[in-house]
Each structure stands twice: as C-alpha cells, then as structure tokens.
Design an enzyme around this catalytic site. Structure first.
Site, PDB file in Angstrom:
ATOM      1  N   HIS A   1      14.550  -1.818  20.162  1.00 58.48           N
ATOM      2  CA  HIS A   1      14.283  -3.235  20.412  1.00 58.48           C
ATOM      3  C   HIS A   1      15.402  -4.065  19.788  1.00 58.48           C
ATOM      4  CE1 HIS A   1       9.900  -1.903  20.897  1.00 58.48           C
ATOM      5  NE2 HIS A   1      10.379  -2.191  22.086  1.00 58.48           N
ATOM      6  N   ALA A   2      16.025  -4.893  20.614  1.00 60.27           N
ATOM      7  CA  ALA A   2      17.291  -5.534  20.257  1.00 60.27           C
ATOM      8  C   ALA A   2      17.223  -6.348  18.976  1.00 60.27           C
ATOM      9  CB  ALA A   2      17.744  -6.415  21.424  1.00 60.27           C
TER      10      ALA A   2
ATOM     11  N   GLU B   1      15.465  -5.993  16.293  1.00 60.91           N
ATOM     12  CA  GLU B   1      15.097  -5.265  15.071  1.00 60.91           C
ATOM     13  C   GLU B   1      16.354  -4.762  14.361  1.00 60.91           C
ATOM     14  OE1 GLU B   1      12.207  -2.378  16.463  1.00 60.91           O
ATOM     15  OE2 GLU B   1      10.949  -3.955  17.333  1.00 60.91           O
TER      16      GLU B   1
ATOM     17  N   ARG C   1      14.393  -8.926  22.910  1.00 66.49           N
ATOM     18  CA  ARG C   1      13.792  -7.637  22.574  1.00 66.49           C
ATOM     19  C   ARG C   1      14.173  -6.534  23.561  1.00 66.49           C
ATOM     20  NH1 ARG C   1       8.586  -5.356  20.757  1.00 66.49           N
ATOM     21  NH2 ARG C   1       7.675  -4.061  22.393  1.00 66.49           N
TER      22      ARG C   1
ATOM     23  N   ASN D   1      10.839   0.868  25.035  1.00 64.91           N
ATOM     24  CA  ASN D   1       9.822   1.710  24.410  1.00 64.91           C
ATOM     25  C   ASN D   1       8.472   1.620  25.118  1.00 64.91           C
ATOM     26  OD1 ASN D   1       9.555   3.714  22.419  1.00 64.91           O
ATOM     27  ND2 ASN D   1       8.308   2.344  21.166  1.00 64.91           N
ATOM     28  N   ARG D   2       8.485   1.137  26.362  1.00 62.98           N
ATOM     29  CA  ARG D   2       7.328   1.242  27.259  1.00 62.98           C
ATOM     30  C   ARG D   2       7.761   1.933  28.557  1.00 62.98           C
ATOM     31  NH1 ARG D   2       5.950  -0.650  23.165  1.00 62.98           N
ATOM     32  NH2 ARG D   2       4.396  -2.260  22.679  1.00 62.98           N
TER      33      ARG D   2
ATOM     34  N   HIS E   1      12.057   1.684  14.008  1.00 64.21           N
ATOM     35  CA  HIS E   1      11.781   0.331  14.486  1.00 64.21           C
ATOM     36  C   HIS E   1      11.544  -0.591  13.280  1.00 64.21           C
ATOM     37  CE1 HIS E   1      10.931   1.168  18.892  1.00 64.21           C
ATOM     38  NE2 HIS E   1      10.970   2.399  18.384  1.00 64.21           N
ATOM     39  N   SER E   2      11.223  -1.847  13.566  1.00 69.38           N
ATOM     40  CA  SER E   2      10.727  -2.764  12.541  1.00 69.38           C
ATOM     41  C   SER E   2       9.878  -3.817  13.263  1.00 69.38           C
ATOM     42  CB  SER E   2      11.885  -3.443  11.796  1.00 69.38           C
ATOM     43  OG  SER E   2      12.484  -4.469  12.560  1.00 69.38           O
ATOM     44  N   TYR E   3       8.997  -4.507  12.605  1.00 68.17           N
ATOM     45  CA  TYR E   3       8.706  -4.473  11.186  1.00 68.17           C
ATOM     46  C   TYR E   3       7.220  -4.159  11.045  1.00 68.17           C
ATOM     47  CZ  TYR E   3       6.594  -9.120  12.017  1.00 68.17           C
ATOM     48  OH  TYR E   3       5.822 -10.143  12.504  1.00 68.17           O
TER      49      TYR E   3
ATOM     50  N   TYR F   1      -1.917  -0.368  17.368  1.00 68.80           N
ATOM     51  CA  TYR F   1      -2.576  -0.733  18.626  1.00 68.80           C
ATOM     52  C   TYR F   1      -2.101   0.233  19.701  1.00 68.80           C
ATOM     53  CZ  TYR F   1       1.900  -3.236  18.511  1.00 68.80           C
ATOM     54  OH  TYR F   1       3.233  -3.551  18.333  1.00 68.80           O
TER      55      TYR F   1
ATOM     56  N   GLU G   1       8.256   2.071  11.202  1.00 66.21           N
ATOM     57  CA  GLU G   1       8.373   0.614  11.305  1.00 66.21           C
ATOM     58  C   GLU G   1       8.789   0.150   9.913  1.00 66.21           C
ATOM     59  OE1 GLU G   1       7.969  -1.408  13.871  1.00 66.21           O
ATOM     60  OE2 GLU G   1       6.915  -0.206  15.381  1.00 66.21           O
TER      61      GLU G   1
END
Length: 417
Positions: free
Chosen positions: A176-177, A179, A234, A251-252, A304-306, A356, A378
């Site tokens: 994700h851009a 992060e 993102r 990431n989906r 990843h984050s956060y 989630y 994360e």
C-alpha cells in the site's frame, strides 16, 4: 440528525480528497458503541468523502471497533457537528494533516543520498538496490521480476551465501503506497544482513542456510505517486475500464477468496479488488515468481502499517487454518521478541478475527499455495501518527521488527518441511 444530513447536501459526495495541500484536514477516531452508531458512520460516508485509515472501509466497521478516518478541511466541522448531535464520542487524532505530513521529516539525518533512517523516494531506493548488490556480490544479487503498470522495473534482491538446495523466505514491503514505514523496513533488513553477517551468529546461520528474496516495494507506481501527487494514495495506478478512478488495491487482488468479503467491486473504492485476480501487473509478477519457486520458498512475510499486529491466515474466512496452533505459537513468541526492545505491544492472530475479514490478500494466497509460514506484519503505530510515522521512529521500529523476523526465520530453518 437527518435534517443535518440533508442540509449538507449530496453535492459534497463527489468532492475529492486529491488536494495537494492537506491543510486543515483532520483524522478522527470513533469507537461506535452499537449498531445504531455504526449506521450513523455509514450515513456520514454517503454525504461526506471519507478516507478510512482503520479499518480500510466503512463496510468493515463493527460496534466497539476503533475507527480512524480522514476528512477534508471544509467538511471537518460538519463531521464534528454530526457526531456531537448523534451522541457519538470521538477524538481528533490529527488536527492538521499537513502539519503531520511536514513533521514526518523530523529525522536528524539529512544526507543527500540514501539513508536507512529517513524515507527514501523510489529513485533513491532503486539506485540503492543496485549499489547494495554491487558492494556485496557474495551475499546479494539483484534481478527484475516484472514491470509495473507505468513501466518501472520491479527489483528483487536475493540474499544468502551460495549453496546447493537452499530453502528460501520471501519478504515484501510497500503493498500500500502510503505505508512508508514498510519499504523502510525492507531496506533496513537488507542492511542488517550485510552488516551483521559473520558477526551475529543468528544472522550468519540464516544466510548460510537460507536464501531471502526481498522485494523492497511492491506497488512502485503508487509509492511514486505518494511522493509527487497525493501522500495518502493507497492503490496501484492502473487505469480502470469504464471508470475515471485509478488503481486497484493490490492486497485484494490475489486469488484467495477473491472479492468475496472486505473488498469492493467499485473501482473508486480504496479496497477495489480489480477486474480479476492478478489483474495488476505487480501482483501477477509477485505471484508468478512465488509459483516458480514454490519448491524452495517455505515462508512468506509481508510488511504493512499501521496498528501493531502480527497476522496469519485466514483473512478471507473465519475458518482457522490447519496449522493454526503452530502459527499462533510462532506469532506469540515473535510478538514477545519484538516487545523485548522498546515494549511495543503487538496483537496477534488470524487476520479475519484479529482485525477484520478481507479477501484477496497475499498472505492467504501464499498459504493456500502451500507456504505454511505465512505472516503479515502491521508496523507502528496504533494511530497517533498513523501512516505519517515520523522518521525518528524508523530506527526503533525496524530494530524491534527485525527481532521478530529473525525469530520467525530461525524457526523456519529449524522446522523445514
């Protein structure tokens, strides 16, 4: 409340969060207490453009969940009024996003070129991949595993002493851009490997007996865009058919329960799953490489984050993986190792129940390919800075994360299958 909603008017829905200045934009935190308050947040998003930081989308919001979201300056007072009138308790995490953006660059290190303690733009990272390989030919080689949508080469570093029949661990950063702390860790990991090989017994053993494939930035186009146009971007930067909205959430975009839950079929959504699994050149290149090396890759780690979490499959279903006991045990010890340095507390567990549900993630996909040791980190923090972690936190964040990664890698080495 509804009178207030009508007053705001639907005209604001199309207002975009693409302002180059984030002056006056706020980040709110709400913990909805019941279904009614969840519904209030849903209503809010139908009239005000909201950028969800945690969770990724309003559809994932549940009672008692911590919800962080960003609102443009002109609408922040409207949002505050609405929350007050509805009796929803809230706090303002970031009062002025532009000030927080500027404050990221608080590092004392201001060298002209590459630095491990500051955020590096893509050109600097790309040059670094060439340099680090050239300077350490007996430990590192660089290859290109594909090209991004905008034609940038995807550089992969292979680390390890040459040897026969070595198993490998795949580590990637920068899905994700926005992060930014994520690519910083991949660079730090490579630095540590090079600097401590022959000195640190664990790292030496790891590099003697395993190979590490390190992909420093997966979503390069998006990362470049966060430096040039929109720090909060993102997704990827691919053009979507029949839509003016760009990008897919990489990431989906994997074929693991693809687009069934926690992902959107709307190209304008930040969690858009793409037109098909692996529709993105970046995810296809990553998946192709892993498929080609399935016989040797025994662990998959994605950064990843956060929110300070250590997750393992599954995220696309609440069903526990067959290796649940072992993965949970590894995550538990790795979290303790991480906390041993600065007392940073991580929560661990299967993705769906720990944060989630979300389908199409790379960790679930890797696990379903037969890579048993599949984990998502994360990184810091839990929302005080969110995606805008100051540079002064790069070093401690990377140091503590390294302890967990080394523990997992050593565990994998001792439990090869």
């Amino acid at each position: 409340m509804w009178a207030l909603l009508v007053l705001i008017g639907a005209a604001s829905v199309s207002a975009h969060l693409q302002d180059l200045s984030f002056d006056g934009q706020k980040v709110f935190r709400v913990i909805p207490q019941d279904d009614e308050q969840v519904q209030i947040l849903n209503s809010l998003t139908s009239i005000v453009q909201v950028d969800f930081w945690q969770p990724d989308s309003v559809t994932l919001v549940r009672p008692k969940m911590q919800v962080d979201f960003r609102v443009e300056a002109a609408k922040s007072s409207v949002v505050e009024d609405l929350l007050k009138e509805s009796g929803v308790e809230y706090q303002v995490l970031i009062d002025n996003l532009q000030a927080a953006l500027d404050a990221q660059f608080d590092s004392k290190v201001r060298a002209a070129g590459h630095s491990y303690e500051k955020y590096n733009n893509w050109d600097t990272i790309a040059a670094w991949t060439a340099d680090i390989a050239a300077q350490n030919p007996d430990l590192i080689s660089r290859s290109v595993i594909g090209k991004t949508y905008e034609g940038r080469p995807m550089y992969l570093l292979k680390m390890g002493k040459s040897g026969a029949n070595k198993k490998a661990i795949f580590l990637d950063c920068g899905f994700h851009a926005r992060e930014w702390i994520s690519p910083a860790f991949c660079q730090w990991f490579v630095k540590e490997a090079v600097e401590t090989y022959g000195k640190d017994s664990v790292m030496t053993t790891l590099l003697d007996n395993l190979d590490f494939y390190v992909l420093p930035v997966v979503n390069i186009d998006g990362y470049v865009y966060t430096w040039t146009n929109d720090r909060m971007w993102r997704k990827t930067r691919s053009k979507n058919a029949n839509s003016s909205c760009y990008g897919t959430d990489p990431n989906r975009n994997f074929n693991a329960g693809w687009c069934t839950i926690g992902a959107s079929k709307n190209p304008c959504s930040t969690t858009y799953c793409g037109s098909a699994p692996e529709s993105e050149k970046e995810t296809k290149a990553l998946a192709d490489f892993i498929r080609e090396h399935l016989s040797t890759i025994k662990a998959y780690l994605t950064i990843h984050s956060y929110s300070q979490l250590l997750l393992f499959p599954y995220s696309y279903t609440y069903t526990l993986p067959p290796d649940y006991q072992e993965l949970n045990s590894i995550a538990s010890t790795a979290s303790k190792k991480l906390a041993s340095l600065y007392n940073t507390k991580y929560t661990y567990g299967p993705g769906a129940e720990t944060i989630y549900p979300s389908a199409g993630g790379s960790d679930d996909w890797a696990y379903d390919q037969g890579i048993k040791y599949s984990f998502t980190f994360e990184l810091r923090d839990t929302g005080r800075y969110g995606f805008l972690l100051p540079e002064s936190q790069i070093k401690p964040t990377c140091e503590e994360t390294l302890l967990a990664v080394k523990y997992i890698a050593n565990y994998v080495l001792e439990h090869l299958y």
